[in-house]
Design a protein around this motif. Sequence first.
Motif, PDB file in Angstrom:
ATOM      1  N   ILE A 185       0.705  -1.227   0.017  1.00 24.36           N
ATOM      2  CA  ILE A 185      -0.126  -0.012   0.021  1.00 24.36           C
ATOM      3  C   ILE A 185       0.879   1.293   0.115  1.00 24.36           C
ATOM      4  CG2 ILE A 185      -1.788   1.344   1.340  1.00 24.36           C
ATOM      5  CD1 ILE A 185      -2.948  -1.330   2.036  1.00 24.36           C
ATOM      6  N   PRO A 186       1.872   1.208   0.889  1.00 26.08           N
ATOM      7  CA  PRO A 186       2.779   2.539   0.616  1.00 26.08           C
ATOM      8  C   PRO A 186       3.291   2.845  -0.580  1.00 26.08           C
ATOM      9  CG  PRO A 186       3.226   1.489   2.822  1.00 26.08           C
ATOM     10  CD  PRO A 186       2.166   0.532   2.037  1.00 26.08           C
ATOM     11  N   VAL A 187       3.988   1.575  -1.049  1.00 23.58           N
ATOM     12  CA  VAL A 187       4.518   1.824  -2.378  1.00 23.58           C
ATOM     13  C   VAL A 187       3.637   2.349  -3.381  1.00 23.58           C
ATOM     14  CG1 VAL A 187       5.670   0.429  -4.328  1.00 23.58           C
ATOM     15  CG2 VAL A 187       6.483   0.060  -1.871  1.00 23.58           C
ATOM     16  N   PHE A 188       2.397   1.793  -3.531  1.00 23.79           N
ATOM     17  CA  PHE A 188       1.344   1.930  -4.334  1.00 23.79           C
ATOM     18  C   PHE A 188       1.045   3.518  -4.064  1.00 23.79           C
ATOM     19  CE2 PHE A 188      -3.240   2.764  -5.095  1.00 23.79           C
ATOM     20  CZ  PHE A 188      -3.509   2.447  -6.474  1.00 23.79           C
ATOM     21  N   LEU A 189       0.857   3.962  -2.957  1.00 23.03           N
ATOM     22  CA  LEU A 189       0.500   5.409  -2.612  1.00 23.03           C
ATOM     23  C   LEU A 189       1.940   6.394  -2.984  1.00 23.03           C
ATOM     24  CD1 LEU A 189      -0.794   5.304   1.037  1.00 23.03           C
ATOM     25  CD2 LEU A 189      -2.092   5.461  -1.192  1.00 23.03           C
ATOM     26  N   PHE A 190       2.900   5.811  -2.970  1.00 25.47           N
ATOM     27  CA  PHE A 190       4.065   6.392  -3.560  1.00 25.47           C
ATOM     28  C   PHE A 190       3.925   6.654  -4.938  1.00 25.47           C
ATOM     29  CE2 PHE A 190       8.361   6.199  -5.436  1.00 25.47           C
ATOM     30  CZ  PHE A 190       8.967   7.308  -4.793  1.00 25.47           C
ATOM     31  N   PHE A 191       3.557   5.615  -5.491  1.00 24.15           N
ATOM     32  CA  PHE A 191       3.695   5.905  -7.154  1.00 24.15           C
ATOM     33  C   PHE A 191       2.398   6.759  -7.394  1.00 24.15           C
ATOM     34  CE2 PHE A 191       6.569   2.052  -6.970  1.00 24.15           C
ATOM     35  CZ  PHE A 191       7.354   2.442  -8.026  1.00 24.15           C
ATOM     36  N   LEU A 192       1.436   6.541  -6.751  1.00 26.77           N
ATOM     37  CA  LEU A 192       0.158   7.327  -7.119  1.00 26.77           C
ATOM     38  C   LEU A 192       0.546   8.814  -6.871  1.00 26.77           C
ATOM     39  CD1 LEU A 192      -2.681   7.140  -7.832  1.00 26.77           C
ATOM     40  CD2 LEU A 192      -3.405   7.184  -5.370  1.00 26.77           C
ATOM     41  N   PHE A 193       1.041   8.886  -5.750  1.00 27.98           N
ATOM     42  CA  PHE A 193       1.258  10.381  -5.488  1.00 27.98           C
ATOM     43  C   PHE A 193       2.304  11.032  -6.288  1.00 27.98           C
ATOM     44  CE2 PHE A 193       4.582  13.265  -3.523  1.00 27.98           C
ATOM     45  CZ  PHE A 193       3.794  14.198  -3.006  1.00 27.98           C
ATOM     46  N   LEU A 195       2.553  10.065  -9.397  1.00 29.28           N
ATOM     47  CA  LEU A 195       1.821   9.847 -10.603  1.00 29.28           C
ATOM     48  C   LEU A 195       0.858  11.228 -10.964  1.00 29.28           C
ATOM     49  CD1 LEU A 195       0.949   8.497 -13.297  1.00 29.28           C
ATOM     50  CD2 LEU A 195      -0.906   7.512 -12.277  1.00 29.28           C
ATOM     51  N   VAL A 196       0.376  11.568  -9.718  1.00 19.89           N
ATOM     52  CA  VAL A 196      -0.487  12.823  -9.564  1.00 19.89           C
ATOM     53  C   VAL A 196       0.359  13.973  -9.688  1.00 19.89           C
ATOM     54  CG1 VAL A 196      -1.880  14.052  -7.932  1.00 19.89           C
ATOM     55  CG2 VAL A 196      -2.231  11.811  -8.121  1.00 19.89           C
ATOM     56  N   GLN A 197       1.570  13.841  -8.939  1.00 20.56           N
ATOM     57  CA  GLN A 197       2.483  15.084  -9.243  1.00 20.56           C
ATOM     58  C   GLN A 197       2.717  15.309 -10.664  1.00 20.56           C
ATOM     59  OE1 GLN A 197       2.011  16.706  -6.120  1.00 20.56           O
ATOM     60  NE2 GLN A 197       4.021  17.217  -6.125  1.00 20.56           N
ATOM     61  N   PHE A 198       3.032  14.218 -11.404  1.00 20.71           N
ATOM     62  CA  PHE A 198       3.525  14.229 -12.616  1.00 20.71           C
ATOM     63  C   PHE A 198       2.413  14.977 -13.578  1.00 20.71           C
ATOM     64  CE2 PHE A 198       3.070  12.454 -17.051  1.00 20.71           C
ATOM     65  CZ  PHE A 198       4.365  12.641 -17.507  1.00 20.71           C
ATOM     66  N   PHE A 199       1.186  14.267 -13.363  1.00 17.56           N
ATOM     67  CA  PHE A 199      -0.072  14.962 -14.183  1.00 17.56           C
ATOM     68  C   PHE A 199      -0.224  16.503 -13.579  1.00 17.56           C
ATOM     69  CE2 PHE A 199      -0.902  10.610 -14.940  1.00 17.56           C
ATOM     70  CZ  PHE A 199      -1.149  10.612 -16.279  1.00 17.56           C
ATOM     71  N   ARG A 200      -0.090  16.646 -12.392  1.00 15.09           N
ATOM     72  CA  ARG A 200      -0.132  17.992 -11.895  1.00 15.09           C
ATOM     73  C   ARG A 200       0.957  18.929 -12.658  1.00 15.09           C
ATOM     74  NH1 ARG A 200      -0.013  20.330  -5.731  1.00 15.09           N
ATOM     75  NH2 ARG A 200      -0.258  22.431  -6.082  1.00 15.09           N
ATOM     76  N   VAL A 201       2.117  18.638 -12.542  1.00 13.09           N
ATOM     77  CA  VAL A 201       3.120  19.349 -13.405  1.00 13.09           C
ATOM     78  C   VAL A 201       2.757  19.508 -14.850  1.00 13.09           C
ATOM     79  CG1 VAL A 201       5.815  19.425 -14.053  1.00 13.09           C
ATOM     80  CG2 VAL A 201       4.865  18.506 -11.561  1.00 13.09           C
ATOM     81  N   LEU A 202       2.515  18.335 -15.268  1.00 14.86           N
ATOM     82  CA  LEU A 202       1.897  18.331 -16.880  1.00 14.86           C
ATOM     83  C   LEU A 202       0.951  19.423 -17.140  1.00 14.86           C
ATOM     84  CD1 LEU A 202       2.480  17.168 -19.467  1.00 14.86           C
ATOM     85  CD2 LEU A 202       0.696  15.455 -19.100  1.00 14.86           C
ATOM     86  N   PHE A 203      -0.098  19.403 -16.122  1.00 16.00           N
ATOM     87  CA  PHE A 203      -1.164  20.290 -16.408  1.00 16.00           C
ATOM     88  C   PHE A 203      -0.573  21.822 -16.258  1.00 16.00           C
ATOM     89  CE2 PHE A 203      -4.303  16.994 -15.029  1.00 16.00           C
ATOM     90  CZ  PHE A 203      -4.495  16.373 -16.254  1.00 16.00           C
ATOM     91  N   GLU A 204       0.096  21.989 -15.205  1.00 21.24           N
ATOM     92  CA  GLU A 204       0.840  23.094 -15.119  1.00 21.24           C
ATOM     93  C   GLU A 204       1.592  23.750 -16.052  1.00 21.24           C
ATOM     94  OE1 GLU A 204       3.056  23.291 -11.445  1.00 21.24           O
ATOM     95  OE2 GLU A 204       1.095  23.208  -9.849  1.00 21.24           O
TER      96      GLU A 204
END
Length: 317
Positions: A185-193, A195-204
Amino acid sequence: MKNEKEKIAAPIAQEGEEEIVVEEESKGKRILNTVVNVVLVIAIALAAICTYTSYVSTSGNGVPNLFGIRIFSIQTESMYPTLLPGDLIFDTGVKDPGELRRDDIITYWTVINGERVLNTHRVYEIYDGGGYLIFSTKGDNNTSADPLTVHESEIVGKYSFRVPGVGKVFDYLQTSTGFLIVIVIPVFLFFLFHLVQFFRVLFEYQNVKNRIKFEQERGRTEDLIDAEQKRQSEEQAAARAKIEAELRERLKAEIMASMAAQAAAEAAPKEEAKEEPEEEPAPEEEPAPEENLSEEAPEETAEEPAEEEKAEETAEV
């Protein structure tokens, strides 16, 4: 002037406050990202260690090791008070069993209740088996030596140090539930976090790109508007200059015409005066001699009584 300065200072102060708020938010985000990254990196490291120790076997009689160090968790109180249940112990590999001495703590393979398991006890006696060594072991909390001796080939490692209580965590991580909760679960959250950061940076990035494009288009539009306004102002200035030139020419023509008319009017009497012939002065009459004047005077006096008589006759009638 004071009010204007205050009005100017107010927006500057607001901009400064906004910048401070943005800096605080960015600082808080950086701290949060750092904490999350540290926790998740630790979780990933534990996941790697547990995965390696659980599923990867190297030399050392099939016991997983990490850089030559073997990690075990104490399960019983047989070594109390030296080792307690839940302690995590670290063993080093034994290259030469002949270097082992009495009272050394070793981990070895043995059979307990019909199952081949790992056990950690203290060396109680050492016997020469003729080309190999036999070790008798005993737990510190036991009153007698272990019934089964240990062949030197069954020795896994020699005890180095322990970490109290961490063995329970290690044991929990070995279970499917613990591995899922603590590792997966932490590893999944790590990659999810991330991934969200990546898309956030992409959207920004897309927003910044669109903003830059919008600013460029707006700049081009403003340039076109400025060029059109400049062209219109130039046309208006040219038209105004043309109208002013026409008015100037017309006014000049009117002034020239009025001046010509005035000059013509002034020149006309002079020309008439030049065209009329000059009258010759009448010759002066010479005064008559006195005799003639005396002769004419009686005639006039003679005519006057006649006229008086005619007037009287008309009055009587």
